[in-house]
Motif scaffolding. Sequence first.
Motif, PDB file in Angstrom:
ATOM      1  N   PRO A 114       1.063  -0.911   0.087  1.00 53.64           N
ATOM      2  CA  PRO A 114      -0.194  -0.094   0.157  1.00 53.64           C
ATOM      3  C   PRO A 114       0.871   1.260  -0.102  1.00 53.64           C
ATOM      4  CG  PRO A 114      -0.507  -1.354   1.830  1.00 53.64           C
ATOM      5  CD  PRO A 114       1.096  -1.922   1.311  1.00 53.64           C
ATOM      6  N   HIS A 115      -0.038   2.275  -0.693  1.00 51.09           N
ATOM      7  CA  HIS A 115       1.163   3.563  -0.577  1.00 51.09           C
ATOM      8  C   HIS A 115       1.391   4.050   0.661  1.00 51.09           C
ATOM      9  CE1 HIS A 115       2.126   7.766  -1.045  1.00 51.09           C
ATOM     10  NE2 HIS A 115       1.981   7.623  -2.289  1.00 51.09           N
ATOM     11  N   PRO A 116       2.926   4.062   1.519  1.00 51.34           N
ATOM     12  CA  PRO A 116       3.554   4.603   2.242  1.00 51.34           C
ATOM     13  C   PRO A 116       2.419   4.907   2.910  1.00 51.34           C
ATOM     14  CG  PRO A 116       4.796   4.747   1.420  1.00 51.34           C
ATOM     15  CD  PRO A 116       3.685   4.257  -0.036  1.00 51.34           C
ATOM     16  N   ARG A 117       1.862   6.845   2.719  1.00 49.43           N
ATOM     17  CA  ARG A 117       1.844   7.505   3.538  1.00 49.43           C
ATOM     18  C   ARG A 117      -0.022   7.756   3.513  1.00 49.43           C
ATOM     19  NH1 ARG A 117       5.496   9.088   1.834  1.00 49.43           N
ATOM     20  NH2 ARG A 117       5.089  10.271  -0.156  1.00 49.43           N
ATOM     21  N   LEU A 118      -1.186   6.518   3.177  1.00 42.38           N
ATOM     22  CA  LEU A 118      -2.123   6.398   2.712  1.00 42.38           C
ATOM     23  C   LEU A 118      -2.592   6.578   3.722  1.00 42.38           C
ATOM     24  CD1 LEU A 118      -4.574   3.722   2.802  1.00 42.38           C
ATOM     25  CD2 LEU A 118      -2.892   3.303   1.025  1.00 42.38           C
ATOM     26  N   HIS A 119      -2.577   6.265   5.110  1.00 41.38           N
ATOM     27  CA  HIS A 119      -3.491   6.200   6.792  1.00 41.38           C
ATOM     28  C   HIS A 119      -3.256   7.345   6.809  1.00 41.38           C
ATOM     29  CE1 HIS A 119       0.403   4.940   7.134  1.00 41.38           C
ATOM     30  NE2 HIS A 119       0.363   4.966   8.586  1.00 41.38           N
ATOM     31  N   GLN A 120      -2.174   7.836   6.385  1.00 39.23           N
ATOM     32  CA  GLN A 120      -1.757  10.092   6.932  1.00 39.23           C
ATOM     33  C   GLN A 120      -3.003  10.613   6.066  1.00 39.23           C
ATOM     34  OE1 GLN A 120       2.474   9.258   6.565  1.00 39.23           O
ATOM     35  NE2 GLN A 120       2.310   8.462   8.522  1.00 39.23           N
ATOM     36  N   ARG A 121      -3.170  10.406   5.520  1.00 35.33           N
ATOM     37  CA  ARG A 121      -4.639  11.847   4.243  1.00 35.33           C
ATOM     38  C   ARG A 121      -5.757  11.888   4.046  1.00 35.33           C
ATOM     39  NH1 ARG A 121       1.274  12.954   3.614  1.00 35.33           N
ATOM     40  NH2 ARG A 121       2.213  13.588   2.936  1.00 35.33           N
ATOM     41  N   ALA A 122      -6.228  12.572   5.242  1.00 36.92           N
ATOM     42  CA  ALA A 122      -7.569  12.612   4.585  1.00 36.92           C
ATOM     43  C   ALA A 122      -7.943  12.298   3.475  1.00 36.92           C
ATOM     44  CB  ALA A 122      -7.858  13.736   5.609  1.00 36.92           C
ATOM     45  N   PHE A 123      -7.150  13.377   1.662  1.00 33.47           N
ATOM     46  CA  PHE A 123      -7.043  13.593   0.846  1.00 33.47           C
ATOM     47  C   PHE A 123      -7.320  11.719   0.107  1.00 33.47           C
ATOM     48  CE2 PHE A 123      -2.709  14.293   0.277  1.00 33.47           C
ATOM     49  CZ  PHE A 123      -2.814  13.708  -0.132  1.00 33.47           C
ATOM     50  N   VAL A 124      -7.295  11.223   0.810  1.00 30.87           N
ATOM     51  CA  VAL A 124      -6.954   9.633   0.336  1.00 30.87           C
ATOM     52  C   VAL A 124      -7.961   8.302   0.794  1.00 30.87           C
ATOM     53  CG1 VAL A 124      -5.324   7.609   0.072  1.00 30.87           C
ATOM     54  CG2 VAL A 124      -4.125   9.519  -0.307  1.00 30.87           C
ATOM     55  N   LEU A 125      -7.815   8.645   2.307  1.00 28.95           N
ATOM     56  CA  LEU A 125      -8.291   7.914   3.291  1.00 28.95           C
ATOM     57  C   LEU A 125      -9.709   8.187   3.203  1.00 28.95           C
ATOM     58  CD1 LEU A 125      -7.515   8.067   6.408  1.00 28.95           C
ATOM     59  CD2 LEU A 125      -7.702   6.478   5.083  1.00 28.95           C
ATOM     60  N   ARG A 126     -10.137   9.312   2.975  1.00 31.26           N
ATOM     61  CA  ARG A 126     -12.415   9.887   2.752  1.00 31.26           C
ATOM     62  C   ARG A 126     -12.369   9.757   1.679  1.00 31.26           C
ATOM     63  NH1 ARG A 126     -13.292  11.819   7.227  1.00 31.26           N
ATOM     64  NH2 ARG A 126     -12.403  13.210   7.852  1.00 31.26           N
ATOM     65  N   PRO A 127     -11.815   9.206   0.485  1.00 28.07           N
ATOM     66  CA  PRO A 127     -12.486   9.044  -0.417  1.00 28.07           C
ATOM     67  C   PRO A 127     -12.697   7.390  -0.890  1.00 28.07           C
ATOM     68  CG  PRO A 127     -10.202  10.640  -1.485  1.00 28.07           C
ATOM     69  CD  PRO A 127     -10.640  10.913  -0.093  1.00 28.07           C
ATOM     70  N   LEU A 128     -11.194   7.023  -0.726  1.00 30.35           N
ATOM     71  CA  LEU A 128     -11.071   5.850  -0.920  1.00 30.35           C
ATOM     72  C   LEU A 128     -12.418   5.043  -0.045  1.00 30.35           C
ATOM     73  CD1 LEU A 128      -7.688   4.676   0.116  1.00 30.35           C
ATOM     74  CD2 LEU A 128      -8.764   3.699  -1.115  1.00 30.35           C
ATOM     75  N   LEU A 129     -12.599   5.729   1.356  1.00 31.00           N
ATOM     76  CA  LEU A 129     -13.344   5.138   1.857  1.00 31.00           C
ATOM     77  C   LEU A 129     -14.983   5.298   1.426  1.00 31.00           C
ATOM     78  CD1 LEU A 129     -11.659   5.734   5.775  1.00 31.00           C
ATOM     79  CD2 LEU A 129     -12.476   3.759   4.637  1.00 31.00           C
ATOM     80  N   GLU A 130     -15.340   6.318   1.197  1.00 34.59           N
ATOM     81  CA  GLU A 130     -16.357   6.380   0.413  1.00 34.59           C
ATOM     82  C   GLU A 130     -16.660   5.088  -0.159  1.00 34.59           C
ATOM     83  OE1 GLU A 130     -17.872   9.405  -3.228  1.00 34.59           O
ATOM     84  OE2 GLU A 130     -16.916  10.211  -1.715  1.00 34.59           O
ATOM     85  N   LEU A 131     -16.358   5.064  -1.559  1.00 36.31           N
ATOM     86  CA  LEU A 131     -15.980   3.714  -2.393  1.00 36.31           C
ATOM     87  C   LEU A 131     -16.036   2.287  -1.473  1.00 36.31           C
ATOM     88  CD1 LEU A 131     -13.495   4.560  -4.702  1.00 36.31           C
ATOM     89  CD2 LEU A 131     -15.661   5.062  -4.850  1.00 36.31           C
TER      90      LEU A 131
END
Length: 170
Positions: A113-130
Amino acid sequence: MITAYVGLGANLGDLRRTLEAALADLADVKDLTLEAVSGAWRSAPVGCEGPDYLNAVARVRTALPPLTLLGALQAIELRHGRERPFVNAPRTLDLDLLLYGDETVALERLAVPHPRLHQRAFVLRPLLELDPTLSAPGLGALKSHLPGVDAQAIEREDEPLRRPHGPFGP
């Protein structure tokens, strides 16, 4: 076929138009099917200066191996004028391979996994939307990381991203 997630972001130029064009380009990649796209999320830069970003995440199904998929993503970035003058430079387009099934990839050119995905709202929120139940190798349930990004400035836009044939849907 593997389910993968691709992060999209831009903070230079016509952000919405660039993301929509990049999604259309992604849908044209051989051996890849664009399944769904999150809403568009506006966020402040993290760890750098510059204009706000427009971000989204795409879920794809692909037969491409991770490095081949990365090559396709980088080719799309280049078509949209991506330059890399320095780390975290503002960009016309940024495409990141966030997740590749339940696989872990640890190469010089690619970490999944991308090493910072869990530290970035701009990644987590759209991921969890899907997929609100999404988990990642080594990170567990991604929703458990949301409290750690609550202070990051991010806002979902009302207008969905579009492609020539109409809106993308989650």
